[in-house]
Design an enzyme around this catalytic site. Structure first.
Site, mmCIF file in Angstrom:
data_model
loop_
_atom_site.group_PDB
_atom_site.id
_atom_site.type_symbol
_atom_site.label_atom_id
_atom_site.label_comp_id
_atom_site.label_asym_id
_atom_site.label_seq_id
_atom_site.Cartn_x
_atom_site.Cartn_y
_atom_site.Cartn_z
ATOM 1 N N LYS A 35 0.841 -1.194 0.000
ATOM 2 C CA LYS A 35 0.000 0.000 0.000
ATOM 3 C C LYS A 35 0.883 1.254 0.000
ATOM 4 C CE LYS A 35 -4.261 -1.639 0.217
ATOM 5 N NZ LYS A 35 -5.259 -1.312 -0.813
ATOM 6 N N ASP A 37 -0.169 -0.470 -4.551
ATOM 7 C CA ASP A 37 -1.510 0.113 -4.666
ATOM 8 C C ASP A 37 -1.479 1.530 -4.114
ATOM 9 O OD1 ASP A 37 -4.141 0.762 -4.811
ATOM 10 O OD2 ASP A 37 -4.886 -0.942 -3.647
#
Ligand code: MG
Length: 358
Positions: free
Chosen positions: A162, A190
């Site tokens: 992330k 992401d």
């Protein structure tokens, strides 16, 4: 065969520790489980995992929509899945997770009627899936430590990291993670809509140098034109869209604009397995591939998601790992799949193959 009743229940999922993404910190999650009953004694289970920042749905609102669907579903044949989706689309715009709950339950029934597991009902391409594992945003040291643990102690070979708060911090963390796990481990990122175009270009250059293979959702969900522009400027690293792609129509528009290399299908965004399969078909014919991701979902939707991955050739990646953060990874539901390292083998039992009692 006719639907006789639908039971709707809240299900609380306790997380082992808070999970941080670019726009929220999540400590626990509430799903809505449904059971569709039929006059032939076959029952199908489904799940809605509404998540307002992504699907715009709340728990109570989703229950209301499901009660509305319930009235339309009773007396209908559960095998007429296209017809029942048309009915739901007519009754409610959006509401992906509510539609998903009904859709999964209908497919569970279809599998039980056919006497076949879901992965075969949906296409039957293979019965095993390699799953990635996600690392939340923290200090670079803690992220590298978590990465190392997943790789060395738990057998994961694909990590999803992330990012999206600050490109320089992201690159610092990714560098430490790469050093901790070595060059053989596949890394994806992401950004959860956290960049603008110039920051994305800066981040993508740095990520390419670290051997990151794909980056998910660099820009805000509404900015498909921006995504298309980014894709024209960048090579050597794949661009994925997640929050931009909810419905089959979103996917069609992204294909037309050449805005991505990969779509992240989530059952809760698109309305379940039927629509997810349609997005995969669309992607395949435009030369894209797909991943199936997840929300904070119980084993019902996770099993459905993994089954969709296994069923289709164009779905090459699985990011169905949210159960790793639960106090009870099984949610009290044995079956569905077995795990060896990062390989998930689907059950041969009919439908979802889950042992559920509610
Ligand atoms: Mg994502």
């Amino acid at each position: 065969m006719k639907i006789t009743d639908i039971k709707i229940e809240k299900f609380y999922i306790e997380l082992t520790e808070p999970f941080k993404v670019a726009f929220a910190e999540i400590t626990h999650s509430v799903s809505i489980l449904i059971k569709i009953q039929t006059d032939e004694g076959i029952e199908g289970y489904g799940e809605a995992a509404p998540f307002a920042p992504v699907t715009g749905e709340t728990t109570e609102g989703t229950i209301e929509i499901l009660q509305l669907f319930r009235q339309g579903l009773i007396g209908k044949n559960p095998l007429e899945i296209e017809k029942l989706h048309a009915m739901m689309d007519h009754l409610a715009h959006g509401c992906g997770s509510a539609k998903c709950a009904v859709d999964i339950a209908l497919h569970d029934i279809k599998g039980k009627v056919m006497g076949q597991p879901l992965y075969r009902v949906l296409g039957g391409y293979q019965n095993e899936v390699q799953n990635d594992v996600t690392i939340g945003i923290s200090t670079p040291e803690r992220m590298a430590e978590a990465a190392s643990d997943y790789v060395k102690n738990q057998g994961y070979r694909i990590l999803k990291i992330k990012a999206g708060i600050d490109p320089r911090d992201d690159l610092r963390a990714l560098k430490q993670i790469r050093e901790a796990v070595g060059d053989e481990i596949r890394l994806r990122v992401d950004a959860n809509q956290g960049y603008d175009i110039s920051r994305a270009l800066f981040a993508l250059e740095g990520m390419k140098a670290l051997g990151i293979e794909a980056v998910e959702q660099c820009l805000p969900d509404w900015d498909l034109e921006g995504a298309s522009c980014l894709k024209k400027k960048v090579s050597g690293i794949q661009l994925m869209l997640d929050e931009s792609i909810h419905t089959t129509k979103d996917a069609a528009r992204a294909c037309r604009l050449e805005a991505a290399d990969i779509f992240n299908i989530k059952l809760m965004k698109c309305g379940g397995l039927y629509r997810g399969g349609q997005i995969a078909t669309l992607a395949e014919n435009f030369g894209l591939t797909c991943m199936v991701g997840c929300m904070m979902e119980t084993k019902i939707a996770i099993t459905a998601g993994l089954s969709l991955v296994a069923s289709r050739k164009a779905i090459t990646e699985a990011d169905c790992d949210s159960f790793l953060y639960y106090k009870d990874a099984d949610n009290g539901m044995p079956g569905g799949f077995t795990r060896t390292g990062d390989m998930f083998r689907l059950s041969e039992d009919p439908g979802l193959g889950l042992d559920i009692s509610f």
